[in-house]
Design a protein around this motif. Structure first.
Motif, PDB file in Angstrom:
ATOM      1  N   GLN A 393       0.849  -1.174  -0.019  1.00 26.28           N
ATOM      2  CA  GLN A 393       0.035   0.133  -0.061  1.00 26.28           C
ATOM      3  C   GLN A 393       0.905   1.296   0.138  1.00 26.28           C
ATOM      4  OE1 GLN A 393      -2.421   0.541   3.602  1.00 26.28           O
ATOM      5  NE2 GLN A 393      -0.875  -0.353   4.743  1.00 26.28           N
ATOM      6  N   VAL A 394       0.411   2.327  -0.426  1.00 32.01           N
ATOM      7  CA  VAL A 394       1.122   3.641  -0.451  1.00 32.01           C
ATOM      8  C   VAL A 394       0.290   4.575   0.737  1.00 32.01           C
ATOM      9  CG1 VAL A 394       1.961   3.292  -2.528  1.00 32.01           C
ATOM     10  CG2 VAL A 394      -0.141   4.645  -2.273  1.00 32.01           C
ATOM     11  N   GLY A 395       0.644   5.749   1.151  1.00 28.53           N
ATOM     12  CA  GLY A 395       0.271   6.941   1.675  1.00 28.53           C
ATOM     13  C   GLY A 395       0.189   7.966   0.845  1.00 28.53           C
ATOM     14  N   VAL A 396      -0.961   8.632   0.827  1.00 29.30           N
ATOM     15  CA  VAL A 396      -0.945   9.934   0.252  1.00 29.30           C
ATOM     16  C   VAL A 396      -0.802  11.012   1.305  1.00 29.30           C
ATOM     17  CG1 VAL A 396      -2.325  11.679  -1.137  1.00 29.30           C
ATOM     18  CG2 VAL A 396      -2.564   9.240  -1.729  1.00 29.30           C
ATOM     19  N   VAL A 397       0.202  12.045   1.351  1.00 26.62           N
ATOM     20  CA  VAL A 397       0.331  12.735   2.435  1.00 26.62           C
ATOM     21  C   VAL A 397      -0.417  13.933   2.339  1.00 26.62           C
ATOM     22  CG1 VAL A 397       2.444  14.424   3.480  1.00 26.62           C
ATOM     23  CG2 VAL A 397       2.930  12.026   2.519  1.00 26.62           C
ATOM     24  N   LEU A 398      -1.276  14.224   3.355  1.00 29.69           N
ATOM     25  CA  LEU A 398      -2.176  15.168   3.342  1.00 29.69           C
ATOM     26  C   LEU A 398      -1.470  16.745   3.783  1.00 29.69           C
ATOM     27  CD1 LEU A 398      -5.222  13.569   4.931  1.00 29.69           C
ATOM     28  CD2 LEU A 398      -4.878  13.785   2.424  1.00 29.69           C
ATOM     29  N   ASP A 399      -0.419  16.629   4.728  1.00 30.56           N
ATOM     30  CA  ASP A 399       0.041  17.907   5.170  1.00 30.56           C
ATOM     31  C   ASP A 399       1.869  17.467   4.937  1.00 30.56           C
ATOM     32  OD1 ASP A 399       1.048  20.082   6.353  1.00 30.56           O
ATOM     33  OD2 ASP A 399      -0.187  20.034   8.069  1.00 30.56           O
ATOM     34  N   ASP A 400       2.345  18.366   4.143  1.00 30.36           N
ATOM     35  CA  ASP A 400       3.810  18.231   4.080  1.00 30.36           C
ATOM     36  C   ASP A 400       4.484  18.549   5.266  1.00 30.36           C
ATOM     37  OD1 ASP A 400       3.675  17.108   1.473  1.00 30.36           O
ATOM     38  OD2 ASP A 400       3.997  19.070   0.523  1.00 30.36           O
ATOM     39  N   LYS A 401       3.782  19.403   6.020  1.00 28.58           N
ATOM     40  CA  LYS A 401       4.584  19.785   7.470  1.00 28.58           C
ATOM     41  C   LYS A 401       4.043  18.788   8.420  1.00 28.58           C
ATOM     42  CE  LYS A 401       3.966  24.636   6.675  1.00 28.58           C
ATOM     43  NZ  LYS A 401       3.311  26.011   7.158  1.00 28.58           N
ATOM     44  N   ASN A 402       3.381  17.748   8.213  1.00 27.82           N
ATOM     45  CA  ASN A 402       3.116  16.597   8.983  1.00 27.82           C
ATOM     46  C   ASN A 402       3.096  15.390   8.101  1.00 27.82           C
ATOM     47  OD1 ASN A 402       2.167  14.959  11.188  1.00 27.82           O
ATOM     48  ND2 ASN A 402       0.096  15.715  11.369  1.00 27.82           N
ATOM     49  N   PRO A 403       3.907  14.803   7.809  1.00 32.91           N
ATOM     50  CA  PRO A 403       3.867  13.902   6.883  1.00 32.91           C
ATOM     51  C   PRO A 403       3.340  12.561   7.463  1.00 32.91           C
ATOM     52  CG  PRO A 403       6.138  14.549   6.768  1.00 32.91           C
ATOM     53  CD  PRO A 403       5.528  15.311   8.028  1.00 32.91           C
ATOM     54  N   ALA A 404       3.045  12.333   8.516  1.00 34.57           N
ATOM     55  CA  ALA A 404       2.465  11.191   9.111  1.00 34.57           C
ATOM     56  C   ALA A 404       0.952  11.155   8.984  1.00 34.57           C
ATOM     57  CB  ALA A 404       2.845  11.076  10.592  1.00 34.57           C
ATOM     58  N   LYS A 405       0.442  12.295   8.556  1.00 29.05           N
ATOM     59  CA  LYS A 405      -1.099  12.388   8.195  1.00 29.05           C
ATOM     60  C   LYS A 405      -1.147  12.083   6.820  1.00 29.05           C
ATOM     61  CE  LYS A 405      -4.988  15.801   8.706  1.00 29.05           C
ATOM     62  NZ  LYS A 405      -5.248  17.247   9.020  1.00 29.05           N
ATOM     63  N   MET A 406      -1.824  11.072   6.689  1.00 28.03           N
ATOM     64  CA  MET A 406      -1.848  10.486   5.174  1.00 28.03           C
ATOM     65  C   MET A 406      -3.115   9.690   5.092  1.00 28.03           C
ATOM     66  SD  MET A 406       1.136   7.468   4.878  1.00 28.03           S
ATOM     67  CE  MET A 406       2.341   8.841   5.006  1.00 28.03           C
ATOM     68  N   VAL A 407      -3.387   9.371   3.828  1.00 31.57           N
ATOM     69  CA  VAL A 407      -4.616   8.616   3.400  1.00 31.57           C
ATOM     70  C   VAL A 407      -3.904   7.356   2.889  1.00 31.57           C
ATOM     71  CG1 VAL A 407      -6.425   8.395   2.032  1.00 31.57           C
ATOM     72  CG2 VAL A 407      -6.409  10.492   2.962  1.00 31.57           C
ATOM     73  N   HIS A 408      -4.341   5.941   3.186  1.00 30.15           N
ATOM     74  CA  HIS A 408      -3.739   4.842   2.593  1.00 30.15           C
ATOM     75  C   HIS A 408      -4.528   4.418   1.514  1.00 30.15           C
ATOM     76  CE1 HIS A 408      -1.594   3.744   6.472  1.00 30.15           C
ATOM     77  NE2 HIS A 408      -0.996   4.984   5.905  1.00 30.15           N
ATOM     78  N   ILE A 409      -3.673   4.044   0.409  1.00 28.38           N
ATOM     79  CA  ILE A 409      -4.349   3.361  -0.906  1.00 28.38           C
ATOM     80  C   ILE A 409      -3.827   2.186  -1.017  1.00 28.38           C
ATOM     81  CG2 ILE A 409      -4.752   3.462  -3.333  1.00 28.38           C
ATOM     82  CD1 ILE A 409      -4.207   6.613  -3.208  1.00 28.38           C
ATOM     83  N   GLY A 410      -4.559   0.952  -1.008  1.00 29.50           N
ATOM     84  CA  GLY A 410      -4.066  -0.389  -1.066  1.00 29.50           C
ATOM     85  C   GLY A 410      -4.025  -0.986  -2.207  1.00 29.50           C
ATOM     86  N   ALA A 411      -3.534  -2.617  -2.272  1.00 30.80           N
ATOM     87  CA  ALA A 411      -3.530  -3.188  -3.544  1.00 30.80           C
ATOM     88  C   ALA A 411      -4.802  -3.363  -4.041  1.00 30.80           C
ATOM     89  CB  ALA A 411      -3.328  -4.647  -2.892  1.00 30.80           C
ATOM     90  N   GLY A 412      -4.837  -3.429  -5.412  1.00 30.67           N
ATOM     91  CA  GLY A 412      -5.704  -3.219  -6.254  1.00 30.67           C
ATOM     92  C   GLY A 412      -6.298  -1.870  -6.744  1.00 30.67           C
ATOM     93  N   GLU A 413      -5.670  -0.956  -6.030  1.00 29.39           N
ATOM     94  CA  GLU A 413      -6.068   0.265  -6.436  1.00 29.39           C
ATOM     95  C   GLU A 413      -5.181   1.132  -7.314  1.00 29.39           C
ATOM     96  OE1 GLU A 413      -8.913   2.561  -3.437  1.00 29.39           O
ATOM     97  OE2 GLU A 413      -7.462   1.436  -2.213  1.00 29.39           O
ATOM     98  N   PHE A 414      -5.223   2.002  -7.515  1.00 30.70           N
ATOM     99  CA  PHE A 414      -4.306   3.038  -8.405  1.00 30.70           C
ATOM    100  C   PHE A 414      -4.267   4.642  -8.151  1.00 30.70           C
ATOM    101  CE2 PHE A 414      -8.363   3.245 -10.967  1.00 30.70           C
ATOM    102  CZ  PHE A 414      -8.294   4.550 -11.238  1.00 30.70           C
ATOM    103  N   PHE A 415      -3.088   5.318  -8.412  1.00 32.09           N
ATOM    104  CA  PHE A 415      -2.852   6.432  -7.870  1.00 32.09           C
ATOM    105  C   PHE A 415      -2.226   7.134  -8.979  1.00 32.09           C
ATOM    106  CE2 PHE A 415       0.646   4.223  -6.225  1.00 32.09           C
ATOM    107  CZ  PHE A 415       1.539   4.741  -6.394  1.00 32.09           C
ATOM    108  N   GLY A 416      -2.283   8.666  -9.017  1.00 30.74           N
ATOM    109  CA  GLY A 416      -1.631   9.450  -9.895  1.00 30.74           C
ATOM    110  C   GLY A 416      -2.589   9.911 -11.213  1.00 30.74           C
ATOM    111  N   GLU A 417      -3.696   9.401 -10.899  1.00 29.53           N
ATOM    112  CA  GLU A 417      -4.669   9.914 -12.285  1.00 29.53           C
ATOM    113  C   GLU A 417      -4.814  11.429 -12.344  1.00 29.53           C
ATOM    114  OE1 GLU A 417      -7.012  10.111  -8.413  1.00 29.53           O
ATOM    115  OE2 GLU A 417      -5.583   8.685  -9.355  1.00 29.53           O
ATOM    116  N   LEU A 418      -4.905  12.012 -11.416  1.00 33.99           N
ATOM    117  CA  LEU A 418      -4.970  13.592 -11.862  1.00 33.99           C
ATOM    118  C   LEU A 418      -3.885  14.041 -12.599  1.00 33.99           C
ATOM    119  CD1 LEU A 418      -6.175  14.735  -8.004  1.00 33.99           C
ATOM    120  CD2 LEU A 418      -7.760  14.274  -9.995  1.00 33.99           C
ATOM    121  N   GLY A 419      -2.852  13.799 -12.273  1.00 34.71           N
ATOM    122  CA  GLY A 419      -1.723  14.303 -13.199  1.00 34.71           C
ATOM    123  C   GLY A 419      -1.976  13.833 -14.506  1.00 34.71           C
ATOM    124  N   LEU A 420      -2.181  12.452 -14.588  1.00 36.38           N
ATOM    125  CA  LEU A 420      -2.567  11.839 -15.941  1.00 36.38           C
ATOM    126  C   LEU A 420      -3.716  12.695 -16.631  1.00 36.38           C
ATOM    127  CD1 LEU A 420      -2.620   8.826 -17.489  1.00 36.38           C
ATOM    128  CD2 LEU A 420      -4.628   8.537 -16.562  1.00 36.38           C
TER     129      LEU A 420
END
Length: 809
Positions: A393-420
């Protein structure tokens, strides 16, 4: 009379001819049935002198039939000679009208009553024998034709080309030099053309060489012309000839009569096949365009592979070595088939692909095993690939000043589609949470897949809209909280200059720009005064959500072709009742939204001139394509001394060849846009590079690496003319970099003659990415006239009166 063969090949296009040559070379019993009087009828009917490309270049040719890029006549000559040399068993003027029987005993009926029997069938008939008709009254008039063999046969005629795909565009361009040509495009712009053709036809339309009707279609053919349905009403265009290039469709009635099943009722659908190209009818194989593979090299390889397998000769697919190498890091020692099946099972986006589609996608993709804690991309990066998660799984960092605050995306999902979708910078930092296995696919491969597989399109669009709404309106909330907004959302498409919101209308929705950009302004005396610029990811219309009785205070228009997510006011109001913090956010944003102060800016004669000048300046920049740039060079001519230091510094930093032309390019007031790369959000140059020599770095520079082969596709595709074909030599004899620039300014150079030139390569601005310190052109400007930055910053500087120095001068 009945003839019996082991293999019957139907159609002598590239795939069928390759199969026949392979059969002849290996002593396999075969018959090639061709309905025309010659081989390769589709290529034969290409327009005279057409250049045929050997794409994809990375795919090796695996056939007894030679093929390389060349002109139509040369390729046909080579193929005819090869067919005669090996002695293929071909029967001309043999149109197949029916197929019956079963595996091991097929019965093929040829027009005229002859029956041919075969144990196996290779169906390679393509689709060009089933050309679409206009489908309007008068389509059968003698001066309406559906093919162009030799454009030089026609002179001084009024010719209408119907269809804006590659064939239609190539025909229009070939005819335009000696005829009056009009091209009819059903879409609002040229959307189906290869980038090279796109650049050429847009250039021809701008110069007046051809006339174009967009968003138009013929509704009738009269004695002397064609009646078109256009956005402004029905129009009759007088013509001497119509060339309709409206595509081809599978000869479905014939194919279904063979027992072959299509996956949908879509006329453009192609049959589903096994990884060996076998259809649902056992013993009947389909290759080439009819199988969905439109490239000649693909068809040639497929014909060779199928023929060998049917002859009992084991052969690996042409792409097998490439895929083996691709999987070697993530799946060491695994057979390609096992790796593909693992990916298909683990990743829902890939589950609906056939094995052939999956193989093709993975040729463009990379598989990575990423260590725990590794950063995959950072907020602000310009990378645009899409990642599917196979394991971990990967974590999407919500606040760069607090990297521990993130949303997780797990196996079977995808990410990066907004830049796409948008081509803009990454909106968040993404890191691996534990060891993670990822499939990284380049933007153009996913877009191609999205356009051809409906299931992929649906999942990407739904996910993109959901995450865009969550990022813009619900960041920090569980994603489930925005489900009602996602359900109420509507994805809309706007062409350049089309109104998204119109001044004075009721405030009925909120809009989020998914891709493209927009301008905010007022329509005065029929002219749009652009006063603000909104990039992808921006919101418009939030002011109306705070005042239900309000009317739109400004008109918002798409700056370029844009996609926008529309959410109704009712859905937004209900959401804000439960989340009042969003209402407060909108109130705060209104302080910086330019539309809230438009009326105030226009009150008083003392401000009218300033506002009008700013509006004209913004409109000028948008009209010149700055809206699709990420980093454009603009010169304030009220500060420029014409010293040419910018161009000299550029040349000295890049081997003696400048990547910009200061004097060239459009000017408005004192704003000058020299000919230099804009590093577009979705680079035109990158889309048709056969060796993928053009890439974008994570910091945004679009650059050409040393694998360039000098084909000039990128230069032809760039609508701004910023790529030059030249010798990458230090012709001046100066050292490179700023030291070289200083030497050039002082007239100090090496006396040696220039080196012997090599072949030409594509050269363009790379923002001096390997030098450091920023672009040399900007650093060398003694007055600060040269500026390089993003379009939204330019627009802000103009509104503040800082760019140019004297806006109205």
């Amino acid at each position: 009379m009945t003839d019996a063969f082991d293999i019957a090949i139907l159609g002598s296009g590239p795939g069928g001819l390759s199969a026949a040559v392979t059969c002849a070379r290996n002593g396999l019993s075969h018959i090639l049935l061709e309905r025309s009087a010659h081989l390769s009828d589709t290529i034969f009917k290409y327009q005279k002198g057409k250049v045929v490309m050997a794409h994809p270049l990375r795919l090796p040719l695996q056939s007894e039939l030679a093929f390389d890029a060349g002109v139509r006549e040369g390729i046909l000559g080579i193929w005819n000679d090869r067919a005669a040399e090996v002695g293929i068993n071909v029967r001309y003027s043999a149109e197949v009208v029916g197929v019956g029987g079963q595996d091991g005993g097929f019965k093929i009926e040829v027009k005229g009553g002859e029956i041919v029997t075969a144990k196996k069938i290779i169906l390679a008939i393509g689709m060009q024998g089933n050309l679409r008709q206009l489908g309007v009254p008068g389509q059968d008039r003698p001066w309406v034709q559906y093919q162009l063999d030799d454009p030089d046969e026609y002179h001084n005629e009024r010719i209408m080309v119907v269809g804006a795909g590659d064939a239609g565009i190539e025909n229009a361009l070939a005819l335009a030099d000696h005829n009056e040509v009009t091209i009819i495009n059903r879409a609002p712009e040229f959307m189906r053309a290869k980038p090279g053709n796109l650049a050429d036809i847009e250039r021809a339309c701008r110069s007046g060489l051809t006339q174009v009707f967009h968003d138009s279609m013929p509704i009738g053919v009269d004695d002397d012309g064609v009646v078109l349905q256009t956005p402004s009403g029905d129009v009759k265009v007088l013509v001497d000839r119509v060339i309709a290039r409206v595509g081809a469709i599978p000869p479905r009635k014939f194919i279904e009569s063979c027992g072959i099943v299509f996956p949908s009722a879509d006329p453009a659908a192609v049959p589903e096949l096994s990884e060996t190209y076998e259809s649902n009818v056992k013993g009947l194989y389909i290759i080439g365009a009819l199988a969905g593979y439109t490239l000649i090299k693909q068809a040639i390889n497929q014909g060779h592979e199928v023929a060998l397998r049917l002859g009992g000769i084991d052969v690996a697919p042409a792409d097998e070595p490439l895929l083996t190498q691709r999987f070697s890091q993530a799946f060491p020692g695994w057979p390609v088939g096992r790796a593909l099946e693992t990916l298909r099972t683990a990743v829902p986006m890939l589950s609906g692909l056939t094995t052939l589609q999956l193989r093709e996608m993975m040729l463009d993709s990379s598989v990575h095993r990423v260590a725990a804690g590794a950063t995959i991309f950072r907020r602000g990066d310009y990378t645009s690939s899409l990642f599917n998660i196979v394991e971990g799984q990967v974590g999407v960092v919500l606040d760069d000043k607090n990297p521990a605050k993130m949303v997780h995306i797990g196996a079977g999902e995808f990410f990066g589609e907004l830049g796409l979708v948008s081509g803009r910078r990454r909106s968040a930092t993404v890191v691996a949470v534990g060891e993670t296995l990822l499939v990284e696919s380049p933007r153009r491969s996913i877009l191609r897949l999205r356009s051809s597989v409906e299931a992929v399109k649906e999942v990407i669009d739904e996910t993109t809209v959901r995450r865009l709404i969550h990022t813009a309106l619900g960041r920090g909330l569980p994603v489930e909280e925005v489900a009602e907004l996602v359900a109420a959302a509507e994805l809309k498409r706007y062409k350049a200059n089309e109104a998204i919101i119109t001044e004075g209308e009721h405030c009925d929705a909120l809009y989020i720009i998914r891709s493209g950009s927009a301008t905010v302004g007022r329509d005065v005396d029929g002219k749009h005064q652009a006063l603000n610029y909104i990039p992808a990811g921006g919101l418009v219309g939030e002011r109306g959500l705070l005042d239900p009785d309000a009317r739109r205070a400004a008109t918002v228009r798409a700056a370029i072709l844009s996609e926008v997510v529309r959410i109704s006011a009712e859905a937004m109001t209900a959401f804000m009742v439960r989340h009042p913090e969003l209402r407060e956010l909108f109130r705060a944003q209104m302080q910086t939204q330019f539309d809230a102060k438009i009326k105030q800016d226009l009150i008083g004669a003392e401000k009218t001139a300033d506002v009008a000048a700013a509006s004209s300046a913004i409109s000028f920049l948008v009209s010149q394509g700055i809206g699709e740039s990420t980093n454009a060079l603009v010169i304030d001519e009220s500060l420029c001394t014409r010293c040419n230091n910018c161009e000299t510094a550029c040349a000295s930093t890049h081997g003696g060849v400048a990547r910009l032309n200061r004097e060239a390019g459009p000017t408005f007031a004192s704003i000058h846009i020299p000919t230099a790369c804009r590093h577009c959000e979705q680079p035109h140059c990158m889309s048709d590079c056969p060796v993928d020599a053009i890439t974008r770095s994570s910091s945004g520079e679009v650059f050409i690496n040393d694998t360039c082969i000098g084909c000039s596709n990128c230069a032809n595709n760039c609508p701004y003319g910023v790529i030059k074909m030249d010798y990458l030599e230090d012709h001046t004899g100066h050292s490179t970099g700023l030291v070289g620039w200083l030497a050039a300014m002082l007239g100090l150079g090496k006396p040696e003659a220039a080196h012997e030139p090599h072949r030409k390569l594509a050269l363009k601005c790379d923002l001096c990415k390997d030098v450091g310190g920023g672009p040399a052109c900007v650093r060398a400007c003694p007055t600060g006239a040269a500026t390089r930055t993003a379009p939204d910053i330019y627009m802000a500087l103009i509104r503040e009166g800082q760019l140019p120095n004297k806006l109205g001068s």
